[in-house]
Design a protein around this motif. Sequence first.
Motif: not given
Length: 717
Positions: A138-146, A444-454
């Motif tokens: 029901t939480h758009f930001a969390a659903t969309h991010a996942h 339980a959070l709006p979450g995603t991932f990314c690759y980091s070169a650092g």
Amino acid sequence: MIPERVQRLALAGLLHDLPALAAQAGHTLAGAGRVLALARLADPGDLALLRRAERCALALGDGYALDATGPLCSVFAHIAAGAVEAPLAWHALAPLPPAELWEDDLAAAVVPGPQPRGAYLESMFDALDRLAATVDLTHFAATHAHLLAWIDRYGASLPVHQGDIAFCDHARLTAAVAACLAHMPDPGTAEPFCLLAGTLVGAREYCLAVAHQHADLARLHGRSLYLRALREALGHALAERLELPYGNVVSWDAGRLYVLAPNTPATNAALAAFAGEIDLWLHGASAGALAFALARQDLGEAQFQPSARGQAGFGQVIEKLHAALERAIGRPGCGALIGGEGWREDAFVFRERSFARRAPCAACGRLPASQAAKLCPQCARDERLGGEALRARYLAFYNREVRDAAELMPGRAFRPLPAIEAHALGQPYLVVKLDDPSIDELAALPGTFCYSAGRVPVGDDGATLRLADIARQAQGHALLGYVQLAIDGAGALPGRLRRDSAVHVLALQRELELFRAAGPRRLLATAGYAPFAALDLGDSVLLAGPWSQAAPLAIDLRASLGRRTGQHPGISCSAGVLFSRPGYPPARAAAVAAAGASMGDRLALLGETLPWPVAMGVLDEIARLHQHGQTLSAQLLRDLAEYGRLQRLWREEQRVEGLRYKAMFVYSISQALRRGDAEIYQWADELIQSLHGQSDSPAMRYLGPIATYLLLLRREE
């Protein structure tokens, strides 16, 4: 606030292919069915918009087709290679792994082997079932991010509709177009979309502008991480200002962000206000060191397709957008310096940063320092972030001020986190997991991932290695080696695509960005390159490590790019390598390495620009000669290095005094070498023969760098 219709169409765009994929897998839609229910469209008008968006995310009308039930054909196969036919290369059907396990090798075969598509789709939908069971739908930001994270993880190697279109690219672009169409009161406008491009100007210089005595890796890494988070926050803020989901940030490429937006009066007003606010804030916060350049290019639906006779494709849209962005980069911060009645004279004097009774910052020297820390607030922030970043596995972004968080812009902040602890996390609007696409713990959070070169190397005790510590791990002299790799003409590659549709251009940018981030990390995870540090400068990655491994690392990076592009003959890269003492300013080292990386399909090393095959031959020659160190005295090597300098005077400038190298070389060789070492004697004889034009010897041509390299391999007395 994103309108409810925009949310609904964005989710429908992301998920519209799932029923067909579930049928292919024979999967019973359990939890995944609850996700699909969110995107169910009952309004015929919404359904029509979704169909228009889906067409924009395909490559139609060019007569090219590949079977979408086989493996995914690499987008690099569509890049023109002159008269040479570009090879086909294929992605293995697998989810994205952690960065250090990322594989760069594509399958180069005319007829690839069968792929376990059914089993793969089943595992993909199992992951969607877990998402539906744990994320608050029901939480758009969390659903969309996942959902974006799930699609990116499983859809990067899965073809849909056509054998060269990845599920993640098609779904993302469909959702972005659908969100734009939902904003438009008149969908029949000739150019209903605009593509925005933005980049931080001055980021490289700002990241490295630290006095060499304070240039420890932790502080540099902290500043690099801050700039990365600032770019992310600018993308978040821009999408939010335009009332669009974050998925409308359709691509990242070499520090540039791309946003697809509706071409409406509301967009024009929002962009003007956003650009002015960001210009003013960045100008004051960074004392003029940073600016945000923003450009736009309007386009119609036909321009999402490949170029055809009389019709420009998306590749030409990108070319025009890059030209507009270059013009914007040439006038950084103009919104802060120019007002309605002309120049804002107060903007040229930073009175609030007065040096009266305050010493300059000991680290950067640009801003006044506090009395206690001897550092300006920015350098103190970067020092703190550097310590936190060493243990960080997540970045938490907030749209308000948070205690112990670093301010990114007014009303936005971020924190690096070593672990997810709900009681100490607060209420972030997004949590990004670094270098690992498995984000179940973020449900339980709006979450995603990314690759980091650092990357910052650590010692056996877990402490950060200093630059001097890294230099001491080199063979021979205790020197650092700086490496910078550049893909030749990367910005022009979209224009060279034979299928320059939007979905293919965005796939190309995704692949290049993936290589920039994960390519170095994969190599640095191996034992031979473990002491190397990697600094993400936005448009490139600067690597620093023991000098004796720098040139081999550059060659391995080039080989990795070749594997990732299927050994494409039209894609090349350049690298600059600099050897220096640990106290040499990193900003100067980066500038020299970057200059070497602009030579075009070459390795710049010790004052020479070597074609890659020659560079590998020179390094092999060095390795062979180094085994005979007892025969080649240090004095002889110094003489040979001088003769190499004289040879260049004659070869490059036609200066007659340079010709002395021939007689001097023969004399030195005859005096220093004896027949005791047959291999070295034969080597010297071949070089002498080449002086008379009887053979062409690369060892003679690059005598100076070879001798210098061999001298550096000897331990200092």
